[in-house]
Design an enzyme around this catalytic site. Structure first.
Site: not given
Ligand code: IPE
Ligand code: IPE
Ligand code: MG
Length: 240
Positions: A19, A67
């Site tokens: 993340d 997602n």
């Molecule tokens: C969790 O991260 C999913 C992945 C790392 C693929 P998200 O960024 O989607 O989770 P939330 O929305 O912060 O809980």
């Molecule tokens: C994780 O990084 C990747 C996926 C969930 C696909 P994020 O895209 O959630 O990045 P933040 O959490 O918004 O910084």
């Molecule tokens: Mg995220």
């Protein structure tokens, strides 16, 4: 760093909630997708870290069920990235003797990605150094409902009775049926939640949260997580 790790107390299965890509990019005044594009080295470092320590299973949370609710532009760029990486990294992963498997609703991905993925899985199926599980369109609640439906159908058809349903029977209907429970879950970016990742399988997992954003995550950060894990006393409800 590595010499601080006790090789006799290595987790069998590590899960990573990768993340913070979006925030990493935003800190640099770039679009969120720039963060996704810069996350490959972190994946490579984690694989090498696992291999060096002899960790047999690692699950990477690549794309969650939720997602799909992101803006279309971001999803499109994630799909492109996934497709390109499946194409570009096949030889490298195969040469590392890593076996790839996937969990999640793979059928939701564009067919070109599904094809690439199945090619990957087929090519690496006999590899033995470690198993890398890619969680793709994965959500643990969906996984549990799916298992429940399959089992309910078996009861309905008269193939099994209610008494047949026990812990291991249920487990055998999850995507992760051939994979041991996760021992350690690492989440980057400072968020302290599970976000629908391996809910059943993490019943007794140790949780490790780091403020490092995923594109900055390197082997030393991975080793730090393992060192932290080794300080935990895992009791499994017992008195020890
Ligand atoms: C969790 O991260 C999913 C992945 C790392 C693929 P998200 O960024 O989607 O989770 P939330 O929305 O912060 O809980
Ligand atoms: C994780 O990084 C990747 C996926 C969930 C696909 P994020 O895209 O959630 O990045 P933040 O959490 O918004 O910084
Ligand atoms: Mg995220």
């Amino acid at each position: 760093m590595k010499n601080k790790i006790d090789l006799n107390n290595i987790p069998n299965h590590v899960g990573i909630i990768m993340d913070g890509n979006g925030r990493w990019a935003e800190q640099r005044g770039k679009l969120r997708t720039f963060g996704h594009e810069n996350s490959i080295q972190s994946v490579k470092d984690s694989i090498v870290g696992c291999k060096e320590l002899g960790i047999p299973y690692m699950t990477l949370y690549v794309f969650s069920s939720e997602n799909w609710n992101r803006p279309k532009k971001e999803i499109d760029s994630l799909m492109r990235l996934l497709h390109n990486n499946l194409k570009d990294s096949l030889e490298e992963i195969h040469n590392k003797n890593v076996k790839i498997i996937a969990i999640g609703e793979i059928e939701k991905f564009p067919v070109v990605i599904q094809k690439r993925l199945f090619l990957f899985i087929k090519k690496t199926e006999n590899n033995t150094s470690m198993t890398l599980v890619l969680a793709l369109s994965y959500g643990s609640r969906e996984e549990i409902i799916r298992a429940t439906k399959i089992i309910a159908k078996k009861v309905y058809m008269g193939n099994i009775t209610l008494e047949d349903i026990n812990f291991s029977f249920f487990q055998n209907h999850l995507y992760t049926k051939k994979i041991p429970d996760v021992d350690l879950i690492i989440r980057t970016s400072g968020e302290q939640r599970i976000s629908n990742f391996l809910l059943w399988q993490s019943a007794y997992a140790e949780l490790y949260f780091t403020n490092v954003l995923w594109p900055d995550f390197r082997k030393k950060d991975f080793f730090e997580a393992i060192i932290n894990y080794q300080k935990r006393r895992r009791r499994f409800g017992k008195v020890i």
